[in-house]
Design a protein around this motif. Structure first.
Motif, PDB file in Angstrom:
ATOM      1  N   ASP A  57       0.825  -1.208   0.000  1.00 23.72           N
ATOM      2  CA  ASP A  57       0.000   0.000   0.000  1.00 23.72           C
ATOM      3  C   ASP A  57       0.860   1.259   0.000  1.00 23.72           C
ATOM      4  O   ASP A  57       0.526   2.253  -0.655  1.00 23.72           O
ATOM      5  N   ILE A  58       1.973   1.234   0.742  1.00 17.88           N
ATOM      6  CA  ILE A  58       2.870   2.392   0.759  1.00 17.88           C
ATOM      7  C   ILE A  58       3.445   2.636  -0.632  1.00 17.88           C
ATOM      8  O   ILE A  58       3.456   3.770  -1.135  1.00 17.88           O
ATOM      9  N   ARG A  59       3.936   1.579  -1.261  1.00 23.24           N
ATOM     10  CA  ARG A  59       4.513   1.717  -2.600  1.00 23.24           C
ATOM     11  C   ARG A  59       3.474   2.258  -3.585  1.00 23.24           C
ATOM     12  O   ARG A  59       3.758   3.153  -4.378  1.00 23.24           O
ATOM     13  N   LEU A  60       2.267   1.721  -3.530  1.00 30.03           N
ATOM     14  CA  LEU A  60       1.245   2.139  -4.482  1.00 30.03           C
ATOM     15  C   LEU A  60       0.795   3.573  -4.227  1.00 30.03           C
ATOM     16  O   LEU A  60       0.509   4.316  -5.183  1.00 30.03           O
ATOM     17  N   ALA A  61       0.733   3.994  -2.972  1.00 28.95           N
ATOM     18  CA  ALA A  61       0.369   5.382  -2.680  1.00 28.95           C
ATOM     19  C   ALA A  61       1.397   6.342  -3.274  1.00 28.95           C
ATOM     20  O   ALA A  61       1.039   7.371  -3.874  1.00 28.95           O
ATOM     21  N   VAL A  62       2.682   6.001  -3.140  1.00 21.75           N
ATOM     22  CA  VAL A  62       3.740   6.848  -3.703  1.00 21.75           C
ATOM     23  C   VAL A  62       3.693   6.818  -5.229  1.00 21.75           C
ATOM     24  O   VAL A  62       3.833   7.858  -5.890  1.00 21.75           O
ATOM     25  N   ILE A  63       3.489   5.647  -5.799  1.00 19.22           N
ATOM     26  CA  ILE A  63       3.431   5.531  -7.265  1.00 19.22           C
ATOM     27  C   ILE A  63       2.259   6.329  -7.821  1.00 19.22           C
ATOM     28  O   ILE A  63       2.398   7.070  -8.803  1.00 19.22           O
ATOM     29  N   TYR A  64       1.093   6.204  -7.197  1.00 19.65           N
ATOM     30  CA  TYR A  64      -0.071   6.962  -7.664  1.00 19.65           C
ATOM     31  C   TYR A  64       0.178   8.466  -7.537  1.00 19.65           C
ATOM     32  O   TYR A  64      -0.209   9.255  -8.432  1.00 19.65           O
ATOM     33  N   ALA A  65       0.806   8.899  -6.442  1.00 21.49           N
ATOM     34  CA  ALA A  65       1.072  10.328  -6.256  1.00 21.49           C
ATOM     35  C   ALA A  65       2.018  10.856  -7.322  1.00 21.49           C
ATOM     36  O   ALA A  65       1.794  11.927  -7.900  1.00 21.49           O
ATOM     37  N   PHE A  66       3.083  10.078  -7.608  1.00 21.41           N
ATOM     38  CA  PHE A  66       4.052  10.514  -8.612  1.00 21.41           C
ATOM     39  C   PHE A  66       3.565  10.256 -10.039  1.00 21.41           C
ATOM     40  O   PHE A  66       4.225  10.655 -10.992  1.00 21.41           O
ATOM     41  N   MET A  67       2.439   9.593 -10.178  1.00 24.73           N
ATOM     42  CA  MET A  67       1.787   9.485 -11.480  1.00 24.73           C
ATOM     43  C   MET A  67       0.940  10.726 -11.746  1.00 24.73           C
ATOM     44  O   MET A  67       0.967  11.310 -12.840  1.00 24.73           O
ATOM     45  N   ILE A  68       0.179  11.158 -10.739  1.00 23.91           N
ATOM     46  CA  ILE A  68      -0.728  12.290 -10.914  1.00 23.91           C
ATOM     47  C   ILE A  68       0.025  13.608 -10.950  1.00 23.91           C
ATOM     48  O   ILE A  68      -0.269  14.490 -11.780  1.00 23.91           O
ATOM     49  N   ALA A  69       1.016  13.770 -10.061  1.00 24.89           N
ATOM     50  CA  ALA A  69       1.686  15.066  -9.911  1.00 24.89           C
ATOM     51  C   ALA A  69       2.317  15.580 -11.206  1.00 24.89           C
ATOM     52  O   ALA A  69       2.091  16.740 -11.584  1.00 24.89           O
ATOM     53  N   ASN A 184       3.223   2.682  10.428  1.00 23.95           N
ATOM     54  CA  ASN A 184       2.080   2.177   9.676  1.00 23.95           C
ATOM     55  C   ASN A 184       2.117   2.830   8.302  1.00 23.95           C
ATOM     56  O   ASN A 184       2.926   3.719   8.052  1.00 23.95           O
ATOM     57  N   SER A 185       1.255   2.395   7.417  1.00 24.63           N
ATOM     58  CA  SER A 185       1.328   2.874   6.042  1.00 24.63           C
ATOM     59  C   SER A 185       1.076   4.369   5.942  1.00 24.63           C
ATOM     60  O   SER A 185       1.786   5.089   5.225  1.00 24.63           O
ATOM     61  N   ALA A 186       0.083   4.886   6.665  1.00 18.18           N
ATOM     62  CA  ALA A 186      -0.227   6.311   6.582  1.00 18.18           C
ATOM     63  C   ALA A 186       0.927   7.160   7.097  1.00 18.18           C
ATOM     64  O   ALA A 186       1.280   8.184   6.502  1.00 18.18           O
ATOM     65  N   LEU A 187       1.544   6.745   8.209  1.00 19.79           N
ATOM     66  CA  LEU A 187       2.638   7.526   8.791  1.00 19.79           C
ATOM     67  C   LEU A 187       3.826   7.616   7.837  1.00 19.79           C
ATOM     68  O   LEU A 187       4.429   8.688   7.678  1.00 19.79           O
ATOM     69  N   LEU A 188       4.167   6.523   7.174  1.00 19.75           N
ATOM     70  CA  LEU A 188       5.303   6.548   6.260  1.00 19.75           C
ATOM     71  C   LEU A 188       5.006   7.399   5.026  1.00 19.75           C
ATOM     72  O   LEU A 188       5.899   8.078   4.511  1.00 19.75           O
ATOM     73  N   VAL A 189       3.771   7.382   4.565  1.00 16.19           N
ATOM     74  CA  VAL A 189       3.415   8.266   3.450  1.00 16.19           C
ATOM     75  C   VAL A 189       3.468   9.719   3.895  1.00 16.19           C
ATOM     76  O   VAL A 189       3.896  10.603   3.125  1.00 16.19           O
ATOM     77  N   TRP A 190       3.077  10.001   5.126  1.00 16.86           N
ATOM     78  CA  TRP A 190       3.210  11.358   5.662  1.00 16.86           C
ATOM     79  C   TRP A 190       4.676  11.780   5.706  1.00 16.86           C
ATOM     80  O   TRP A 190       5.000  12.957   5.473  1.00 16.86           O
ATOM     81  N   CYS A 191       5.568  10.844   5.991  1.00 12.77           N
ATOM     82  CA  CYS A 191       7.005  11.163   5.992  1.00 12.77           C
ATOM     83  C   CYS A 191       7.469  11.554   4.596  1.00 12.77           C
ATOM     84  O   CYS A 191       8.261  12.495   4.435  1.00 12.77           O
ATOM     85  N   PHE A 192       6.996  10.842   3.596  1.00 13.38           N
ATOM     86  CA  PHE A 192       7.278  11.221   2.208  1.00 13.38           C
ATOM     87  C   PHE A 192       6.804  12.643   1.952  1.00 13.38           C
ATOM     88  O   PHE A 192       7.523  13.474   1.383  1.00 13.38           O
ATOM     89  N   ALA A 193       5.562  12.914   2.333  1.00  9.94           N
ATOM     90  CA  ALA A 193       4.974  14.225   2.072  1.00  9.94           C
ATOM     91  C   ALA A 193       5.739  15.333   2.791  1.00  9.94           C
ATOM     92  O   ALA A 193       5.920  16.429   2.244  1.00  9.94           O
ATOM     93  N   ALA A 194       6.202  15.065   4.005  1.00  9.27           N
ATOM     94  CA  ALA A 194       6.966  16.079   4.745  1.00  9.27           C
ATOM     95  C   ALA A 194       8.277  16.414   4.039  1.00  9.27           C
ATOM     96  O   ALA A 194       8.654  17.586   3.944  1.00  9.27           O
ATOM     97  N   GLY A 195       8.985  15.384   3.558  1.00 11.38           N
ATOM     98  CA  GLY A 195      10.235  15.639   2.844  1.00 11.38           C
ATOM     99  C   GLY A 195      10.010  16.439   1.571  1.00 11.38           C
ATOM    100  O   GLY A 195      10.781  17.356   1.253  1.00 11.38           O
ATOM    101  N   ILE A 196       8.960  16.122   0.836  1.00 11.92           N
ATOM    102  CA  ILE A 196       8.679  16.828  -0.412  1.00 11.92           C
ATOM    103  C   ILE A 196       8.208  18.246  -0.130  1.00 11.92           C
ATOM    104  O   ILE A 196       8.587  19.195  -0.835  1.00 11.92           O
ATOM    105  N   ALA A 197       7.393  18.435   0.901  1.00 13.87           N
ATOM    106  CA  ALA A 197       6.958  19.787   1.262  1.00 13.87           C
ATOM    107  C   ALA A 197       8.153  20.633   1.695  1.00 13.87           C
ATOM    108  O   ALA A 197       8.230  21.831   1.376  1.00 13.87           O
TER     109      ALA A 197
END
Length: 467
Positions: A57-69, A184-197
């Motif tokens: 789920d973490i991988r797919l959330a990142v892939i979908y985000a970098f697909m749309i962006a 958890n999956s949401a927390l790690l995706v939030w970490c991605f978002a924090a680095g990008i922000a």
């Protein structure tokens, strides 16, 4: 001050070539480099604490985000970059650029957020926390990528490299810390978002975005609209180009071999793993293409334009056109040869790569076909870049639409009769590269015609004004 000192240090005789290569890599495929590196490290470090479904789920959330962006940021970033580099205003103030950046990045963030929310409701994601983190990650990624395009247009590439590196380090540190504490999956995706922000925030440092008046923002909107009315074929072509890369994945996700993750993301592991590896093999070719068209090719075009504007004779103009053609084709050939060497190496090492990546036999066959497709796609992009440089916007748009439609039809037909295969993408890349090469050769053969008439935006603006 620290950023200025770091930029001066990176401009030394030893590190400058490395810096330029890093700039080209980040401009060409920065978010994907971040995704691949971070996901690989997280996968290695978190497999003991997180279930395989959570990691997926973490991988797919990142892939979908970098697909749309990129689908949002590329068209908007191109319009903003054209507005900044418009030769009619060579002395554009820093506050004007700041207003353009604020409006463009804000629009990119809102549109990406809306598209991510549409994906959440369409796929009916079951984890609300992960869904919110995914929407924020998509929005921040779109703003960061748009800011990268604008920094590149302002020739602030050292700052771009440092901003990206700092954001990537922060994302990695936060992810590693979260894994060790409460993962958890949401927390790690939030970490991605924090680095990008954080990376996006650093991109704003060279511009005074605070205290911009309403009049300046309104003027920025008017400038963007005026530029969009001229460059819309280029912006739409960029959107179709990115969509063309993803459309075969969407078909595979919706096909009989498509699966749904625990959180609700559609994917096709058989197809995705092989295609993503093949696309990663094109990163050096993209970097070589960026290096050539951001410096030598633009200098050659500027020299050609200078000769024509100084009242050269017809013979001198034709000779300048021939010199420009030689320079551009040498860059295309160098880019394709770089990618050809790497693709041949990977084709020879494909069994070892497949074994290391844990690919099955059917994925190995897809990988070999996709490596050839990636090579052809680099040729397609290189020749399309010639059209962009020569301001053949409509031709560029037509080629991107051709590639997308060829990829859709080829993937649908071949997957219906032969199952999951990368032949649709490879055939579409072959068709696109052949058509783009013909267009590019014809454009350079008649470069004077395109310079004075078909590619002369000022001519058409004067015609509209007279009417």
């Amino acid at each position: 001050m620290a950023f200025a000192q770091a930029e001066w240090w990176l401009d030394g005789p030893l590190l400058k070539p490395i810096r330029k290569s890093a700039e080209a890599l980040i401009v060409a495929a920065g978010p994907w480099i971040l995704a691949v590196v971070t996901l690989a490290l997280i996968g290695r470090a978190a497999e003991r604490w997180l279930a395989a479904e959570t990691l997926e789920d973490i991988r797919l959330a990142v892939i979908y985000a970098f697909m749309i962006a990129p689908m949002v940021s590329a068209p908007l970033g191109i319009i903003a970059a054209r507005a900044i580099t418009d030769t009619s205003e060579p002395d554009r103030r820093r506050s004007d650029v700041a207003a353009l950046m604020l409006i463009t990045c804000g629009a990119a963030g809102m549109i990406a957020q809306a598209l991510a929310a549409l994906v959440v409701f369409t796929l009916t994601l079951s984890d609300p926390e992960l869904a919110v983190a995914f929407v924020v990650l998509t929005s921040s990624s779109a703003m960061m990528w748009t800011a990268f395009i604008i920094l590149n247009a302002c020739r602030l590439r050292p700052h771009l490299v440092l901003s990206f590196a700092a954001g990537m380090v922060l994302a990695l540190v936060l992810c590693q810390f979260s894994i060790q504490t409460f993962a958890n999956s949401a927390l790690l995706v939030w970490c991605f978002a924090a680095g990008i922000a954080f990376s996006f925030a650093l991109c704003l440092i060279p511009f005074c975005v605070m205290g911009l008046g309403p009049a300046l923002l309104r003027r920025a909107v008017a400038d963007l609209w005026k530029t969009a009315c001229v460059t819309w074929p280029l912006a739409l072509g960029a959107l179709l180009a990115i969509g063309g890369i993803w459309v075969d994945k969407w078909i595979a996700w919706a096909g009989p071999n498509g699966l749904v993750s625990a959180a609700g993301f559609a994917h096709s592991p058989t197809y995705d793993s092989a295609l993503f590896l093949a696309h990663l093999s094109a990163v050096p070719g993209l970097a070589a293409l960026t290096l050539h068209f951001e410096s030598p090719a633009r200098r050659a075009m500027a020299h050609f334009q200078n000769i024509l504007t100084n009242g050269a004779s017809l013979t001198a103009s034709e000779q300048a056109g021939e010199a420009l053609s030689i320079k551009l084709w040498s860059g295309v050939n160098r880019t394709v040869l770089t990618q050809l060497a790497l693709s041949c190496l990977l084709l020879l090492l494909a069994p070892a790569v497949a074994s290391f990546a844990g690919l099955r036999l059917d994925q190995f066959l897809i990988l070999r076909t996709a490596l050839i497709g990636s090579l052809l796609h680099i040729l397609f992009l290189a020749t399309s870049a010639v059209l962009i440089l020569c301001n053949r916007k409509e031709a560029f748009l037509a080629l991107q639409l051709t590639f997308l439609l060829a990829n859709v039809s080829g993937t649908v037909i071949l997957s219906t009769f032969y199952g999951t295969t990368a032949l649709g993408f490879t055939i579409a890349a072959a068709i696109g590269s052949i058509a783009a090469t013909i267009y590019a050769r014809e454009t350079l053969r008649k470069i004077l015609l395109h310079w004075y008439i078909t590619g002369n935006d000022a001519l058409y603006r004067r015609k509209k004004g007279s009417n």
